[in-house]
Enzyme design. Structure first.
Site, PDB file in Angstrom:
ATOM      1  N   HIS A 140       0.830  -1.204   0.000  1.00  0.00           N
ATOM      2  CA  HIS A 140       0.000   0.000   0.000  1.00  0.00           C
ATOM      3  C   HIS A 140       0.869   1.261   0.000  1.00  0.00           C
ATOM      4  O   HIS A 140       2.068   1.194   0.259  1.00  0.00           O
ATOM      5  CB  HIS A 140      -0.902   0.023   1.244  1.00  0.00           C
ATOM      6  CG  HIS A 140      -2.061  -0.923   1.166  1.00  0.00           C
ATOM      7  ND1 HIS A 140      -1.933  -2.263   1.481  1.00  0.00           N
ATOM      8  CD2 HIS A 140      -3.356  -0.743   0.793  1.00  0.00           C
ATOM      9  CE1 HIS A 140      -3.124  -2.851   1.311  1.00  0.00           C
ATOM     10  NE2 HIS A 140      -3.991  -1.959   0.895  1.00  0.00           N
ATOM     11  N   LYS A 144      -0.792   4.883   4.939  1.00  0.00           N
ATOM     12  CA  LYS A 144      -1.711   3.957   5.603  1.00  0.00           C
ATOM     13  C   LYS A 144      -1.285   3.770   7.058  1.00  0.00           C
ATOM     14  O   LYS A 144      -0.099   3.591   7.346  1.00  0.00           O
ATOM     15  CB  LYS A 144      -1.674   2.630   4.866  1.00  0.00           C
ATOM     16  CG  LYS A 144      -2.727   1.646   5.307  1.00  0.00           C
ATOM     17  CD  LYS A 144      -2.711   0.424   4.393  1.00  0.00           C
ATOM     18  CE  LYS A 144      -3.753  -0.587   4.849  1.00  0.00           C
ATOM     19  NZ  LYS A 144      -5.111  -0.023   4.885  1.00  0.00           N
TER      20      LYS A 144
END
Lengths: 255, 255, 255, 255
Positions: A140, A144
């Site tokens: 990701h 995050k």
């Protein structure tokens, strides 16, 4: 997936001016077999759904208003495909009670409309008992906050459950020396690794291995519109599934 | 990479009946621009290297005998490409002393002949300062004892050094909650993740990312013969590099 | 996948000294829930299968002898898992006739025992109707004579069939200029691309895409032993599937 | 990559209200070592560049105005990093003439600012002579008109040139039967395969293989902002490169 000559499904969208709702409107308009007949948002009259002849409503609104929306739809015989969050057991019970009085009407409540993510999880769980080793890698963007991702944890849990049900042996791992963290996080015996890389969006890979071969299932989510195909599957299928359905998975049954 | 019309290089192999040496013999015979003229092992007469007119010797023998082999080669004006292990500073000094008296002769000592692995490490280090994020994923069979692999640690160290030299900022990572180990091992600020999967051999991926794009460099080692092309590069290049060279890297300079 | 306390299945191998049969013997011996009780090859007495109490026989022999082997097994109430080739309709009819008289006995005829390859094909076909685009990339060593591979063609045909059944639209492709061959081969509307790369064994990737997301299913076959886990699945399952089964797929039903 | 304590570089942007220019403004503001001092567009006074003390100008304007912009910058001793297109030989000659009178000033003309794409092409060409096989796979959204992509063709040409220079043998390929197009397009002896998949943006993979190992270099462009890091490299480096430079490659020399 329309049958030639069939009239397109008439679709209304609730929350039509929100970010997500606007994408749904675009997708409904772009598809050959669906027609956008009503785009309703806060302040608009929901009766427009009835006047426009909507057969299915897509709801991406707010937990505060979604129950009122759904009661209205059910009472007027309109199917609903719902991406709004906040459904607990008591809300689902309420929906089932309402639907009991509207036998032909279907309501789909789905926490995740990404078909790719749903199929990745399903295939990973189905394949897991046939391989000695299974690990999950999620990648990701670096903004995050949680690691591993919720999807990766859920995938690992599904893999672990499938292996338990099949009586699979623990996975082989001869690691005896090394650095802390090198083998990732342990989720019910399944190793999960999280990468945080600028430029990425949301990606996940499940690697399964047996003697002499590996199977890799990878999902790449590159843009927020990735939920729209799943919404369209819901719209196309809900009419054949009266009553309450939780999870888009049920409509992807392709036996 | 031979020039048409040129005679093939005459190659002798020391340790020719060992597993690795036998593969080297096969590779030397198979290539168009090299010719196997002597295959020597323990018990054989090394003078065969001279009688056969070997221009280059490849040595995959044992730390106990390799120094005697190399003194013989250097004294007889034969270049040497060496994969045998056990070279410390004092051995390298000894070789340099011998080579000082044999100005035209070249000796290559290489701990790793996999061109793919060497290029992966070099490219990763070269690219690292141009990206915000860099992480390393290594994947091996589950019988491996250490995690992460030595190659992965070395790669991470090279990346970290390249970023220090370039004054790169620390990598972004907003992780605030999660499971232990999810973000891998920390090698000088570079995250390294190790998977252990039945069916795999030895694989490594370096993922680099900046705004809107990623670069991925992956090396897959699928069979032990992967060292032979590197040995051939050594054989072809050593004549142009008199003196002592450590690491095949020096011969891959392709600026 | 054995239940603790259960006795291991007694397995006999026919063709036990062949390359493939020898691997099967090793795998049966290595697994916890199977036991090798008879290793029979040409010239040996098949009656050994009965004397040893074999419950299941694995046959990797030759089209010339396999029917005699199977008649013997069926007559003696021994299940059979068969990788030998050459089964046409008339041979399958013959097997069914014999099995009609042996109601508890199961025979599995499987052209492909690689679980990874079977699952890749199945998942690709299942997922295909849910994505706008699907293409197949196969990668093999450069000594392969046919392109695309048979598995890639078969995968493309399964994808095409699944999309026909679902009434999927043709895939989008705005290509108007370019080089011949750039878009690969066309197998019933599914594009298939073949790479030939030294160092590779047998690999295949199916890439599926919809708005904002892709799903990739990849199978890597790295070693010939990749068929053994599939043989073990057959051995473990055949007792629960009396009669004739064609294709290991049937035993991977995990719905 | 700034040295602590050093003042940030003062940057002006020409074409600041265009889509690309606006992204450049954001990136210059976000970086620690650069400061946006002037954002100029059509109708604004370019003298603002001088008044604001800009040391470097980034130009993403139009072929019709870029030469006037550059003359102004050069005359005022301001370095320029230029992404505007339309530079032919005569324009480059003109720039060199102007720069001859401004010895300390640097101008960079770059057709491609994606560092990932540039490094992918460079690494692929550098590695190509060391492997028996090299093929290129490009993957794009299905609205693209040409196949293969321009970048893929250019990559294949660079690979072919590097192999010619090294005297590499033709790549092995035993394909004798198959379907038309299965082996891709032939660009100077390098096979190129193009996939068109909904959901993708722009992606390319170069697969190189030798006995027992493969090296894969992959570039994923996921968002149009991927050019901004390259622009910042240009901004940081141009002061050290007086005169005319064509191609960002020159600033990525990391030997």
């Amino acid at each position: 997936m329309s049958t030639p000559g069939e009239a397109p499904r008439k679709v209304g969208v609730l929350g039509a001016r929100g970010k997500v709702g606007a994408e749904v409107c675009r997708a409904v308009e772009a598809a050959d077999d669906t027609e956008l007949v009503a785009a309703v948002d806060a302040g608009d009259d929901v009766a427009e759904l009835v006047r426009s002849g909507a057969e299915v409503v897509v709801d991406f609104t707010h937990p505060d208003v979604v129950m009122d929306n759904l009661r209205f739809c059910i009472e007027h015989g309109i199917h609903a495909v719902v991406g709004t969050t906040g459904f607990d057991r008591s809300r689902l019970d309420q929906l089932e009670a309402w639907l009991a009085d509207a036998p032909g009407v279907g309501v789909l409540i789905a926490p995740n409309f990404s078909i790719g993510a749903i199929l990745m999880m399903r295939f990973a769980a189905q394949a897991a008992p046939f391989f000695e080793s299974v690990e999950v890698v999620e990648l990701h963007h670096p903004d995050k906050a949680d690691a591993p991702s919720g999807t990766a944890r859920r995938t690992a849990e599904l893999i672990a459950a499938a292996r338990r049900d099949a009586g699979s042996a623990p996975m082989p791992d001869a690691t005896s020396t090394g650095l802390e963290g090198a083998r990732g996080a342990d989720v019910e015996g399944v190793r999960v690794h999280g990468l945080r890389i600028r430029g990425l969006v949301a990606h996940q890979e499940v690697v399964l291995g047996a003697a002499g071969e590996t199977l890799t299932i990878r999902h790449d989510s590159l843009d927020r519109v990735s939920f729209t195909p799943g919404v369209l599957v819901g719209v196309r299928s809900i009419g054949d599934h009266p009553g309450l359905t939780v999870g888009l998975d049920a409509f992807l049954d392709i036996g």
